[in-house]
Design an enzyme around this catalytic site. Sequence first.
Site, PDB file in Angstrom:
ATOM      1  N   GLY A   1       0.645  -1.368   0.024  1.00 35.42           N
ATOM      2  CA  GLY A   1       0.033  -0.169  -0.210  1.00 35.42           C
ATOM      3  C   GLY A   1       0.654   1.473  -0.027  1.00 35.42           C
TER       4      GLY A   1
ATOM      5  NE  ARG B   1     -12.582 -13.566 -12.648  1.00 31.22           N
ATOM      6  CZ  ARG B   1     -12.059 -13.001 -13.938  1.00 31.22           C
ATOM      7  NH1 ARG B   1     -11.168 -12.036 -13.901  1.00 31.22           N
ATOM      8  NH2 ARG B   1     -12.757 -13.457 -15.221  1.00 31.22           N
TER       9      ARG B   1
ATOM     10  CG  HIS C   1       1.984  -1.083 -16.248  1.00 28.99           C
ATOM     11  ND1 HIS C   1       1.956  -2.216 -15.656  1.00 28.99           N
ATOM     12  CD2 HIS C   1       3.040  -1.071 -16.878  1.00 28.99           C
ATOM     13  CE1 HIS C   1       2.928  -2.931 -16.226  1.00 28.99           C
ATOM     14  NE2 HIS C   1       3.209  -2.642 -17.088  1.00 28.99           N
TER      15      HIS C   1
END
Length: 210
Positions: free
Chosen positions: A22, A75, A119
């Site tokens: 985190g 999911r 990313h």
Amino acid sequence: MMDRSVGSGSPYRIAVFASGQGSNFQTLIDASHKGILGAEIVLLVCNKPEAPVVERARRAGIDCFLFERKAYSRREDYEAEIAAELERRGVDLIVLAGYMLLLTPVLVDAYQGRMINIHPSLLPSFPGKDAIGQAWSYGVKVTGVTVHLVDGGMDTGPVIAQKIVEIEQADTIEALEEKIRAAEHDLYPQVVNWFAEGRIRIDGRKITIS
């Protein structure tokens, strides 16, 4: 996708999805406390209840939606619960910050143009896992970080912003990882702020900042 501006309402409300340490989540918390995020973090969504990111949220007084993937047969089932919680809290933007589960259309479609990811490469180069290791092994001299919209593919969404990181001859891969992390921490709060201020304009794959 139609040309439209994104971001309105006060306060602007975000939910952060994370699965691990985190560090990007903490950067967003810190930016919020400094008054430079422009948004309120109203929820952490985490699929690993024991992850360190959960303790970061609790210390900051941020509510958590915690679940375990194995408790659901599909999911779509847990994403439907998440979607209902996001709707209840009036979430404007989903911010992925090291969330290690693939997303389904249940969330991707509901938050089209309102879900972002960061990313650790200059997309479209080195998508997927271990992007830093990919860049290191390839021997590129320049890499960086990318913030992009999420479209359901593997790091294929339209690019919102990028930050260049140079690879010096003396760098180790550990040094490169630290540079990438610093670039992420610099760029991600800025992009969230752009959304909160309504400065993002989306026209297909072309995204401009007003």
